[in-house]
Design a protein around this motif. Structure first.
Motif, PDB file in Angstrom:
ATOM      1  N   THR A 139     -13.418  17.503  15.254  1.00 22.74           N
ATOM      2  CA  THR A 139     -13.980  18.519  14.365  1.00 22.74           C
ATOM      3  C   THR A 139     -13.264  18.602  13.028  1.00 22.74           C
ATOM      4  O   THR A 139     -13.830  19.094  12.042  1.00 22.74           O
ATOM      5  N   ALA A 140     -12.036  18.113  12.944  1.00 28.33           N
ATOM      6  CA  ALA A 140     -11.312  18.136  11.675  1.00 28.33           C
ATOM      7  C   ALA A 140     -11.856  17.102  10.685  1.00 28.33           C
ATOM      8  O   ALA A 140     -11.640  17.236   9.478  1.00 28.33           O
ATOM      9  N   ILE A 141     -12.562  16.074  11.157  1.00 23.88           N
ATOM     10  CA  ILE A 141     -12.973  14.979  10.268  1.00 23.88           C
ATOM     11  C   ILE A 141     -13.900  15.443   9.148  1.00 23.88           C
ATOM     12  O   ILE A 141     -13.631  15.159   7.968  1.00 23.88           O
ATOM     13  N   PRO A 142     -14.996  16.140   9.433  1.00 27.57           N
ATOM     14  CA  PRO A 142     -15.865  16.546   8.326  1.00 27.57           C
ATOM     15  C   PRO A 142     -15.186  17.443   7.308  1.00 27.57           C
ATOM     16  O   PRO A 142     -15.607  17.500   6.142  1.00 27.57           O
ATOM     17  N   GLU A 143     -14.122  18.130   7.726  1.00 29.74           N
ATOM     18  CA  GLU A 143     -13.435  19.047   6.816  1.00 29.74           C
ATOM     19  C   GLU A 143     -12.610  18.313   5.759  1.00 29.74           C
ATOM     20  O   GLU A 143     -12.165  18.933   4.789  1.00 29.74           O
ATOM     21  N   LEU A 144     -12.427  16.998   5.921  1.00 32.92           N
ATOM     22  CA  LEU A 144     -11.727  16.233   4.896  1.00 32.92           C
ATOM     23  C   LEU A 144     -12.440  16.322   3.548  1.00 32.92           C
ATOM     24  O   LEU A 144     -11.804  16.254   2.492  1.00 32.92           O
ATOM     25  N   ALA A 145     -13.757  16.469   3.594  1.00 31.97           N
ATOM     26  CA  ALA A 145     -14.520  16.507   2.343  1.00 31.97           C
ATOM     27  C   ALA A 145     -14.113  17.673   1.460  1.00 31.97           C
ATOM     28  O   ALA A 145     -14.203  17.582   0.227  1.00 31.97           O
ATOM     29  N   SER A 146     -13.652  18.758   2.052  1.00 35.00           N
ATOM     30  CA  SER A 146     -13.235  19.928   1.265  1.00 35.00           C
ATOM     31  C   SER A 146     -11.742  19.891   0.940  1.00 35.00           C
ATOM     32  O   SER A 146     -11.218  20.849   0.353  1.00 35.00           O
ATOM     33  N   CYS A 147     -11.073  18.806   1.307  1.00 31.93           N
ATOM     34  CA  CYS A 147      -9.618  18.698   1.102  1.00 31.93           C
ATOM     35  C   CYS A 147      -9.253  17.532   0.196  1.00 31.93           C
ATOM     36  O   CYS A 147      -8.130  17.027   0.251  1.00 31.93           O
ATOM     37  N   ARG A 148     -10.197  17.093  -0.621  1.00 32.54           N
ATOM     38  CA  ARG A 148      -9.945  15.910  -1.442  1.00 32.54           C
ATOM     39  C   ARG A 148      -8.758  16.112  -2.387  1.00 32.54           C
ATOM     40  O   ARG A 148      -8.053  15.157  -2.727  1.00 32.54           O
ATOM     41  N   ASP A 149      -8.534  17.348  -2.806  1.00 34.80           N
ATOM     42  CA  ASP A 149      -7.433  17.613  -3.723  1.00 34.80           C
ATOM     43  C   ASP A 149      -6.075  17.494  -3.035  1.00 34.80           C
ATOM     44  O   ASP A 149      -5.055  17.303  -3.706  1.00 34.80           O
ATOM     45  N   LEU A 150      -6.061  17.590  -1.710  1.00 31.97           N
ATOM     46  CA  LEU A 150      -4.802  17.561  -0.963  1.00 31.97           C
ATOM     47  C   LEU A 150      -4.535  16.224  -0.298  1.00 31.97           C
ATOM     48  O   LEU A 150      -3.390  15.919   0.044  1.00 31.97           O
ATOM     49  N   ILE A 151      -5.570  15.423  -0.105  1.00 29.29           N
ATOM     50  CA  ILE A 151      -5.446  14.231   0.733  1.00 29.29           C
ATOM     51  C   ILE A 151      -4.849  13.048  -0.010  1.00 29.29           C
ATOM     52  O   ILE A 151      -4.323  12.111   0.603  1.00 29.29           O
ATOM     53  N   ALA A 152      -4.869  13.071  -1.356  1.00 29.34           N
ATOM     54  CA  ALA A 152      -4.495  11.890  -2.125  1.00 29.34           C
ATOM     55  C   ALA A 152      -3.067  11.427  -1.827  1.00 29.34           C
ATOM     56  O   ALA A 152      -2.803  10.227  -1.755  1.00 29.34           O
ATOM     57  N   ARG A 153      -2.163  12.346  -1.636  1.00 32.32           N
ATOM     58  CA  ARG A 153      -0.765  11.939  -1.431  1.00 32.32           C
ATOM     59  C   ARG A 153      -0.534  11.283  -0.079  1.00 32.32           C
ATOM     60  O   ARG A 153       0.526  10.695   0.149  1.00 32.32           O
ATOM     61  N   PHE A 154      -1.522  11.361   0.815  1.00 34.62           N
ATOM     62  CA  PHE A 154      -1.398  10.703   2.115  1.00 34.62           C
ATOM     63  C   PHE A 154      -2.067   9.331   2.133  1.00 34.62           C
ATOM     64  O   PHE A 154      -2.105   8.686   3.177  1.00 34.62           O
ATOM     65  N   ALA A 155      -2.605   8.895   1.005  1.00 37.49           N
ATOM     66  CA  ALA A 155      -3.285   7.594   0.959  1.00 37.49           C
ATOM     67  C   ALA A 155      -2.350   6.496   1.458  1.00 37.49           C
ATOM     68  O   ALA A 155      -1.171   6.444   1.098  1.00 37.49           O
ATOM     69  N   GLY A 156      -2.890   5.641   2.303  1.00 35.57           N
ATOM     70  CA  GLY A 156      -2.095   4.573   2.903  1.00 35.57           C
ATOM     71  C   GLY A 156      -1.375   4.983   4.171  1.00 35.57           C
ATOM     72  O   GLY A 156      -0.742   4.140   4.823  1.00 35.57           O
ATOM     73  N   ARG A 157      -1.496   6.269   4.553  1.00 41.70           N
ATOM     74  CA  ARG A 157      -0.824   6.753   5.770  1.00 41.70           C
ATOM     75  C   ARG A 157      -1.782   7.534   6.662  1.00 41.70           C
ATOM     76  O   ARG A 157      -1.353   8.318   7.485  1.00 41.70           O
ATOM     77  N   ILE A 158      -3.083   7.317   6.490  1.00 43.59           N
ATOM     78  CA  ILE A 158      -4.081   8.096   7.215  1.00 43.59           C
ATOM     79  C   ILE A 158      -4.958   7.175   8.052  1.00 43.59           C
ATOM     80  O   ILE A 158      -5.375   6.113   7.599  1.00 43.59           O
ATOM     81  N   VAL A 159      -5.269   7.631   9.265  1.00 41.06           N
ATOM     82  CA  VAL A 159      -6.309   7.015  10.096  1.00 41.06           C
ATOM     83  C   VAL A 159      -7.310   8.103  10.454  1.00 41.06           C
ATOM     84  O   VAL A 159      -6.931   9.198  10.893  1.00 41.06           O
ATOM     85  N   ILE A 160      -8.581   7.824  10.234  1.00 41.34           N
ATOM     86  CA  ILE A 160      -9.668   8.748  10.552  1.00 41.34           C
ATOM     87  C   ILE A 160     -10.497   8.129  11.671  1.00 41.34           C
ATOM     88  O   ILE A 160     -10.838   6.945  11.612  1.00 41.34           O
ATOM     89  N   THR A 161     -10.850   8.915  12.698  1.00 41.43           N
ATOM     90  CA  THR A 161     -11.464   8.350  13.906  1.00 41.43           C
ATOM     91  C   THR A 161     -12.821   8.994  14.218  1.00 41.43           C
ATOM     92  O   THR A 161     -12.980   9.650  15.252  1.00 41.43           O
ATOM     93  N   PRO A 162     -13.838   8.817  13.371  1.00 41.74           N
ATOM     94  CA  PRO A 162     -15.124   9.471  13.622  1.00 41.74           C
ATOM     95  C   PRO A 162     -16.047   8.681  14.538  1.00 41.74           C
ATOM     96  O   PRO A 162     -16.024   7.448  14.567  1.00 41.74           O
ATOM     97  N   HIS A 163     -16.910   9.393  15.269  1.00 45.65           N
ATOM     98  CA  HIS A 163     -18.120   8.757  15.794  1.00 45.65           C
ATOM     99  C   HIS A 163     -19.206   8.918  14.734  1.00 45.65           C
ATOM    100  O   HIS A 163     -18.970   9.493  13.653  1.00 45.65           O
ATOM    101  N   HIS A 164     -20.395   8.401  15.000  1.00 38.65           N
ATOM    102  CA  HIS A 164     -21.422   8.386  13.960  1.00 38.65           C
ATOM    103  C   HIS A 164     -21.798   9.787  13.488  1.00 38.65           C
ATOM    104  O   HIS A 164     -22.046  10.002  12.293  1.00 38.65           O
ATOM    105  N   GLY A 165     -21.835  10.762  14.382  1.00 32.93           N
ATOM    106  CA  GLY A 165     -22.179  12.114  13.992  1.00 32.93           C
ATOM    107  C   GLY A 165     -21.144  12.728  13.066  1.00 32.93           C
ATOM    108  O   GLY A 165     -21.488  13.391  12.081  1.00 32.93           O
ATOM    109  N   GLU A 166     -19.868  12.530  13.373  1.00 30.74           N
ATOM    110  CA  GLU A 166     -18.806  13.056  12.519  1.00 30.74           C
ATOM    111  C   GLU A 166     -18.783  12.349  11.169  1.00 30.74           C
ATOM    112  O   GLU A 166     -18.525  12.977  10.127  1.00 30.74           O
ATOM    113  N   MET A 167     -19.065  11.041  11.181  1.00 24.18           N
ATOM    114  CA  MET A 167     -19.137  10.312   9.918  1.00 24.18           C
ATOM    115  C   MET A 167     -20.302  10.813   9.067  1.00 24.18           C
ATOM    116  O   MET A 167     -20.186  10.947   7.844  1.00 24.18           O
ATOM    117  N   ALA A 168     -21.415  11.100   9.714  1.00 29.71           N
ATOM    118  CA  ALA A 168     -22.562  11.633   8.986  1.00 29.71           C
ATOM    119  C   ALA A 168     -22.214  12.973   8.343  1.00 29.71           C
ATOM    120  O   ALA A 168     -22.562  13.243   7.185  1.00 29.71           O
TER     121      ALA A 168
END
Length: 288
Positions: A139-168
């Motif tokens: 359930t945390a995966i779709p919420e990444l879209a509202s955290c774009r301002d915070l996620i940049a500093r983790f680039a290169g250290r993140i793994v996201i694990t969605p199924h097709h519904g969460e990716m959608a």
């Protein structure tokens, strides 16, 4: 796409720890999630992290489930978090010390309310140190879209694990569109978030920000069972904590999960085995 097979596994070995390694230096995982509706999900994630070789585990969940979770996973340290309507509430400083004492963080397993997951994710992205590897699940995966301002500093250290519904939900595309071209969808998110994306299905696609794409043909229909994704997230977190780069951790995690499923299926049958049976297979598949 590059096949995720025994040849890839041989070319990209999992970390091997030398004599003298301690439980702290072997890797420390912090798993955060769970809710009143699914209080046991974090057990699957935590056990998978340990079975993937992590040396130390902390689990943080709603206060009403914390004691039982600690009894179910006696190897773990347990953090009881404030609870609001059966979900993790405002954490304040409760996670400051656990975050400082982990190498890999996995967030989302067992959570069911998007609002609670989003608030927790934003808190963690603000509070986590710059050296922590991050797995975002469920359930945390779709919420990444509202955290774009915070996620940049983790680039290169993140793994996201969605199924097709969460990716959608993350991309605002339909699940049918994701299924029609999973490679394109996974690459798009990998580039946008600087993340390794594990797009789960019968055939799993793993995409990296450098445009590397792996393809795993699957571990059998038996893996389509409740809790299976929680196990996969924990396996990846465990490998990250041991020092594996995100693409290697994701590839090995998917391979352990799939081959673990195949091994269980030979004993139990192709369907009907439980997600909790998968982590027991990991030590037999890992390098010594």
């Amino acid at each position: 796409m590059i096949p995720l097979d025994s040849a890839w596994i041989a070319r990209n070995p999992a970390p091997v720890h030398e004599s003298g390694t301690t439980k702290n230096s072997r890797g420390r995982v912090l798993a955060i999630g769970g809710a009143a509706q699914v209080p046991g999900a974090l057990r699957l994630t935590g056990e998978a992290a340990l079975r993937a070789g992590a040396g130390k585990l902390q689990v943080a969940t709603i206060a009403s489930a914390a004691l039982l979770l600690g009894m179910a996973v006696p190897e773990a340290g347990v953090i009881a978090l404030p609870e609001e309507d059966g979900e993790i509430g405002a954490c304040g400083d409760a996670l400051a010390k656990p975050l400082a004492a982990c190498d890999a963080l996995v967030v989302g397993p067992g959570m069911s309310d998007p609002g609670a997951a989003g608030r927790l994710l934003r808190h963690l992205l603000t509070a986590a140190g710059d050296d922590i590897a991050l797995v975002v699940d469920a359930t945390a995966i779709p919420e990444l879209a509202s955290c774009r301002d915070l996620i940049a500093r983790f680039a290169g250290r993140i793994v996201i694990t969605p199924h097709h519904g969460e990716m959608a939900a993350l991309t605002a595309e339909s699940a049918d569109a994701i299924a029609a071209d999973p490679e394109h969808a996974a690459l798009r998110v990998a580039r946008d978030y600087g993340a390794v994306v594990v797009l789960k299905s019968d055939d799993t696609v793993i995409a990296a920000p450098d445009d590397t794409v792996l393809h795993y043909l699957g571990g059998g229909i038996g893996l389509a069972t409740a809790g299976s994704g929680d196990v996969l997230a924990g396996a990846i977190a465990g490998l990250l904590s041991r020092g594996a780069p995100p693409l290697v951790a994701a590839g090995w995690g998917v391979w352990l999960h799939g081959h673990g499923g195949r091994r269980v299926a030979t004993r139990r049958g192709p369907i009907g085995f439980l997600a909790r049976e998968l982590p027991d297979e990991f030590p037999r598949l890992l390098p010594q």
